[in-house]
Design an enzyme around this catalytic site. Structure first.
Site, PDB file in Angstrom:
ATOM      1  N   CYS A   1     -22.858   2.593 -12.506  1.00 30.54           N
ATOM      2  CA  CYS A   1     -22.780   3.977 -11.661  1.00 30.54           C
ATOM      3  C   CYS A   1     -23.060   4.935 -12.873  1.00 30.54           C
ATOM      4  CB  CYS A   1     -21.146   4.170 -11.509  1.00 30.54           C
ATOM      5  SG  CYS A   1     -20.532   2.849 -10.406  1.00 30.54           S
TER       6      CYS A   1
ATOM      7  N   HIS B   1     -20.548  11.497  -9.945  1.00 28.70           N
ATOM      8  CA  HIS B   1     -20.724  10.247  -9.140  1.00 28.70           C
ATOM      9  C   HIS B   1     -19.708  10.054  -8.084  1.00 28.70           C
ATOM     10  CE1 HIS B   1     -20.862   6.005  -8.377  1.00 28.70           C
ATOM     11  NE2 HIS B   1     -19.855   5.867  -8.934  1.00 28.70           N
TER      12      HIS B   1
ATOM     13  N   ASN C   1     -20.070   4.655  -2.050  1.00 30.39           N
ATOM     14  CA  ASN C   1     -20.369   4.766  -3.446  1.00 30.39           C
ATOM     15  C   ASN C   1     -21.990   3.881  -3.402  1.00 30.39           C
ATOM     16  OD1 ASN C   1     -20.798   3.970  -6.073  1.00 30.39           O
ATOM     17  ND2 ASN C   1     -18.551   3.473  -6.564  1.00 30.39           N
TER      18      ASN C   1
HETATM   19  O1  UT7 Z   1     -17.928   3.725  -9.092  1.00 26.06           O
HETATM   20  C1  UT7 Z   1     -17.080   3.424 -10.018  1.00 26.06           C
HETATM   21  C2  UT7 Z   1     -16.485   2.045  -9.832  1.00 26.06           C
HETATM   22  N1  UT7 Z   1     -15.266   2.254  -8.769  1.00 26.06           N
HETATM   23  C3  UT7 Z   1     -14.451   3.046  -8.962  1.00 26.06           C
HETATM   24  O2  UT7 Z   1     -14.130   4.015  -9.380  1.00 26.06           O
HETATM   25  C4  UT7 Z   1     -13.108   2.625  -7.958  1.00 26.06           C
HETATM   26  C5  UT7 Z   1     -11.891   2.908  -8.636  1.00 26.06           C
HETATM   27  N2  UT7 Z   1     -10.697   2.664  -7.804  1.00 26.06           N
HETATM   28  C6  UT7 Z   1     -10.343   3.143  -6.716  1.00 26.06           C
HETATM   29  O3  UT7 Z   1     -11.067   3.806  -6.165  1.00 26.06           O
HETATM   30  C7  UT7 Z   1      -9.021   2.496  -5.943  1.00 26.06           C
HETATM   31  O4  UT7 Z   1      -8.369   1.692  -6.959  1.00 26.06           O
HETATM   32  C8  UT7 Z   1      -9.299   1.650  -4.901  1.00 26.06           C
HETATM   33  C9  UT7 Z   1      -9.986   2.500  -3.768  1.00 26.06           C
HETATM   34  C10 UT7 Z   1     -10.190   0.519  -5.225  1.00 26.06           C
HETATM   35  C11 UT7 Z   1      -8.066   1.199  -4.359  1.00 26.06           C
HETATM   36  O5  UT7 Z   1      -7.077   2.181  -3.971  1.00 26.06           O
HETATM   37  P1  UT7 Z   1      -5.719   1.909  -4.861  1.00 26.06           P
HETATM   38  O6  UT7 Z   1      -4.811   3.095  -4.374  1.00 26.06           O
HETATM   39  O7  UT7 Z   1      -5.799   1.730  -6.108  1.00 26.06           O
HETATM   40  O8  UT7 Z   1      -5.157   0.641  -4.102  1.00 26.06           O
HETATM   41  P2  UT7 Z   1      -4.739  -0.805  -4.803  1.00 26.06           P
HETATM   42  O9  UT7 Z   1      -5.780  -1.407  -5.676  1.00 26.06           O
HETATM   43  O10 UT7 Z   1      -3.515  -0.431  -5.845  1.00 26.06           O
HETATM   44  O11 UT7 Z   1      -4.017  -1.404  -3.662  1.00 26.06           O
HETATM   45  C12 UT7 Z   1      -2.976  -1.129  -2.764  1.00 26.06           C
HETATM   46  C13 UT7 Z   1      -2.681  -2.039  -1.686  1.00 26.06           C
HETATM   47  C14 UT7 Z   1      -3.058  -3.691  -1.920  1.00 26.06           C
HETATM   48  O12 UT7 Z   1      -2.020  -4.375  -1.306  1.00 26.06           O
HETATM   49  P3  UT7 Z   1      -0.372  -4.490  -2.050  1.00 26.06           P
HETATM   50  O13 UT7 Z   1      -0.670  -5.568  -3.114  1.00 26.06           O
HETATM   51  O14 UT7 Z   1       0.372  -3.317  -2.119  1.00 26.06           O
HETATM   52  O15 UT7 Z   1       0.299  -5.499  -0.629  1.00 26.06           O
HETATM   53  C15 UT7 Z   1      -4.114  -4.098  -1.764  1.00 26.06           C
HETATM   54  O16 UT7 Z   1      -4.338  -5.569  -1.476  1.00 26.06           O
HETATM   55  O17 UT7 Z   1      -3.961  -1.916  -0.846  1.00 26.06           O
HETATM   56  C16 UT7 Z   1      -4.415  -3.337  -0.402  1.00 26.06           C
HETATM   57  N3  UT7 Z   1      -6.095  -3.375  -0.058  1.00 26.06           N
HETATM   58  C17 UT7 Z   1      -6.472  -2.906   1.176  1.00 26.06           C
HETATM   59  N4  UT7 Z   1      -5.584  -2.624   2.170  1.00 26.06           N
HETATM   60  C18 UT7 Z   1      -6.515  -2.404   3.217  1.00 26.06           C
HETATM   61  C19 UT7 Z   1      -6.924  -3.387  -1.066  1.00 26.06           C
HETATM   62  N5  UT7 Z   1      -8.142  -3.236  -0.228  1.00 26.06           N
HETATM   63  C20 UT7 Z   1      -7.752  -2.850   0.917  1.00 26.06           C
HETATM   64  C21 UT7 Z   1      -8.479  -2.661   2.123  1.00 26.06           C
HETATM   65  N6  UT7 Z   1      -8.034  -2.570   3.343  1.00 26.06           N
HETATM   66  N7  UT7 Z   1     -10.002  -2.469   1.892  1.00 26.06           N
END
Ligand code: UT7
Length: 337
Positions: free
Chosen positions: A119, A264, A294
């Site tokens: 990125c 980004h 992204n």
């Molecule tokens: O470009 C640089 C690289 N990337 C980034 O900068 C990404 C940085 N991180 C993020 O943007 C966020 O962490 C995400 C968008 C990836 C995830 O959001 P979050 O609020 O951190 O969610 P989480 O990973 O803590 O997951 C929350 C819940 C989980 O379920 P449980 O364990 O609470 O039951 C995940 O399994 O959301 C679930 N989950 C989903 N649910 C529906 C994960 N992916 C999905 C999905 N749809 N696509």
């Protein structure tokens, strides 16, 4: 003094729109979850043939963006003496995409260099272009960020935390040597922290593995991206702010002088948190993540090209580009547009 001035921008995104609703055919997710957690509503994925293979390469997407930037700069392709191609998705394991672009655009022996900084690739690319130009190594540099990600995503519940975020696309800038100009790249800051490399990475193919990849590794999905989302999120927000502050100090400017921050496009929540911490209103922070997701190294050059065409970035404006990503790598450029 020789300055590195951005004289043209261009971008290319595939026509094929994939909405959040479309993703529900492959994984348990929802428009509500994706919108709330990331701000993404849709992304572009290149069309596929009956076997699921992409119809176009990352280099070809990059070439389309480059052609627009070349026209915008009013130069001929043969004026380019150095290519810098940022991507984490090269067309083949080696050589890098820079040489494929050299051939597609018919540049006839221009230098070609690839940057594998995910990125943050375009930030490093602009810094490298600035260095080449100031050192007299090159006079007209084509900097590209292009990513074909859709063929690399794990379209299942296992991969849903990454698959919903990423899109295909390409952006390009022509950077040229100008003598005694007020415009140009003023300062860049570049950083990395390899101890976090495995918090966002694709493990296979592996250098030490005989034959680089095995059927078992593919069976186990070790060739798909994995990410520790909350860790990346936390570090990204902090490093975005640090980089902006550092590049402004290095360039002797204040946040109030900045007409536009082009971050980004990783997550709208990250962008919003950075804007709030820096005390900058939405009108001075560019965002197009809702429509493209992204696109990794391509987000910043696509955003720059759109910002110019939307009239949000004009000659003489002070702009900060800033990124954070896998590696971890992060950095920023301060540019007088
Ligand atoms: O470009 C640089 C690289 N990337 C980034 O900068 C990404 C940085 N991180 C993020 O943007 C966020 O962490 C995400 C968008 C990836 C995830 O959001 P979050 O609020 O951190 O969610 P989480 O990973 O803590 O997951 C929350 C819940 C989980 O379920 P449980 O364990 O609470 O039951 C995940 O399994 O959301 C679930 N989950 C989903 N649910 C529906 C994960 N992916 C999905 C999905 N749809 N696509």
């Amino acid at each position: 003094m020789t300055k590195a001035v951005i004289t043209g921008t261009g971008f290319f995104v595939p026509e094929n729109v994939i909405t959040n609703q479309d993703l529900t055919q492959w994984m348990d997710t929802s428009d509500e979850w994706i919108t709330e957690r990331s701000g993404i509503k849709e992304r572009r994925w290149l069309s596929r043939d009956a076997e699921g293979n992409s119809a176009m390469t990352g280099s070809e997407m990059g070439a389309n963006a480059a052609r627009m930037a070349i026209e915008d700069a009013g130069i001929e392709p043969t004026d380019i003496d150095q290519i810098i191609f940022a991507t984490l998705n090269p067309d083949v394991f080696f050589p890098g995409n820079g040489v494929f672009i050299e051939d597609i655009l018919g540049l006839q022996t221009a230098g070609a260099m690839d940057i594998r900084n995910q990125c943050t690739g375009f930030i490093y690319g602009l810094a490298a272009a600035d260095g080449f130009i100031r050192a007299g190594t090159a006079r007209t540099v084509l900097v590209i960020g292009a990513e074909l990600q859709s063929t690399a995503l794990e379209l299942s519940n296992n991969g849903r935390d990454t698959a919903v975020l990423f899109g295909d696309g390409a952006g390009a800038a022509i950077v040229q040597a100008h003598e005694d100009s007020d415009r140009g790249i003023i300062a860049s800051v570049l950083h990395s922290q390899g101890r976090y490399a495995r918090d966002l990475y694709v493990e296979a193919p592996i250098g030490t593995q005989k034959g680089r990849i095995t059927a078992q590794m593919i069976e186990d999905g070790r060739h798909f991206p994995t990410m520790n989302g909350p860790t990346v999120f936390k570090h990204a927000t902090r490093r975005f702010c640090e980089s902006i502050t550092e590049v402004l100090a290095k360039g002797g400017a204040s946040i109030d002088d900045v007409a536009l921050i082009v971050p980004h496009q990783a997550n709208q929540r990250i962008t919003d948190a950075v804007a709030a911490r820096m005390g900058v209103g939405d009108e001075r922070v560019f965002s197009n993540i809702a429509k493209y997701g992204n696109t990794t190294a391509a987000t910043i050059p696509i955003a720059l090209a759109e910002a110019v065409r939307e009239g949000r970035l004009k000659k003489g404006d002070l702009v900060v580009t800033v990124a954070f990503g896998s590696g971890f790598t992060w950095g920023a450029n301060l540019i007088r547009w």
